[in-house]
Design an enzyme around this catalytic site. Structure first.
Site, PDB file in Angstrom:
ATOM      1  CD  GLU A  38     -28.285  16.142  -1.611  1.00 27.05           C
ATOM      2  OE1 GLU A  38     -28.337  17.275  -2.145  1.00 27.05           O
ATOM      3  OE2 GLU A  38     -27.785  15.940  -0.497  1.00 27.05           O
ATOM      4  CG  ASP A  75     -30.146  28.370   5.569  1.00 26.47           C
ATOM      5  OD1 ASP A  75     -29.365  28.116   4.615  1.00 26.47           O
ATOM      6  OD2 ASP A  75     -30.123  29.440   6.212  1.00 26.47           O
ATOM      7  CG  HIS A  91     -36.607  37.177  -0.158  1.00 26.69           C
ATOM      8  ND1 HIS A  91     -37.331  36.465   0.760  1.00 26.69           N
ATOM      9  CD2 HIS A  91     -37.305  38.309  -0.397  1.00 26.69           C
ATOM     10  CE1 HIS A  91     -38.429  37.123   1.076  1.00 26.69           C
ATOM     11  NE2 HIS A  91     -38.439  38.256   0.380  1.00 26.69           N
ATOM     12  NE  ARG A 128     -31.687  11.299 -18.689  1.00 27.43           N
ATOM     13  CZ  ARG A 128     -32.840  10.656 -18.892  1.00 27.43           C
ATOM     14  NH1 ARG A 128     -32.931   9.372 -18.651  1.00 27.43           N
ATOM     15  NH2 ARG A 128     -33.889  11.294 -19.344  1.00 27.43           N
ATOM     16  CB  ALA A 129     -32.123  16.202 -13.849  1.00 30.24           C
TER      17      ALA A 129
END
Length: 125
Positions: free
Chosen positions: A73, A99, A91, A26-27
């Site tokens: 994802e 990345d 940082h 849900r988040a």
């Protein structure tokens, strides 16, 4: 030091784990536009996979490649959230972690595109 949440066992543990998983989905859906886009891609692609796949192996590969994109994802979003929790200042290690997670998403999307392209080629030509 013991964690009071680690003492659950049996069905109680499964029920809580399922609740945490549902909260995470849900988040991700409400807070991550990329995840939302990929979910809607799956809504469209699942019926197409059932038509496109010739046999259960092809269908499983088509569906599995979609599921893999969603899984990666979710992991990417988790890494980004953890890095952002630590701080928003630039940082090198934070950049590298984000990345690398993004690269994992890209590779899963390329794999998915390759599987779908091969299945479409096999079906249509």
């Amino acid at each position: 030091m013991s964690n009071p949440h680690k003492g659950r066992t049996g069905l109680d543990r499964i029920r809580h784990a399922a609740g945490y998983s549902w909260a995470g989905l849900r988040a991700a859906y409400t807070g991550e536009s990329a995840f939302r886009q990929e979910v809607w891609l799956c809504v469209v692609a699942v019926p197409l996979a059932l038509w496109l796949g010739q046999g259960w192996v092809e269908t499983a590969l088509l569906l599995g490649s979609l599921l893999l994109v969603l899984i990666v994802e979710l992991l990417n979003s988790g890494i980004e959230a953890a890095i952002d929790r630590v701080g928003f200042e630039l940082h090198e290690l934070s950049k590298r972690a984000k990345d690398l997670a993004s690269a994992a998403v890209l590779l899963s999307l390329l794999l998915c595109a390759g599987v779908w392209g091969a299945a479409a080629w096999h079906r249509l030509f």
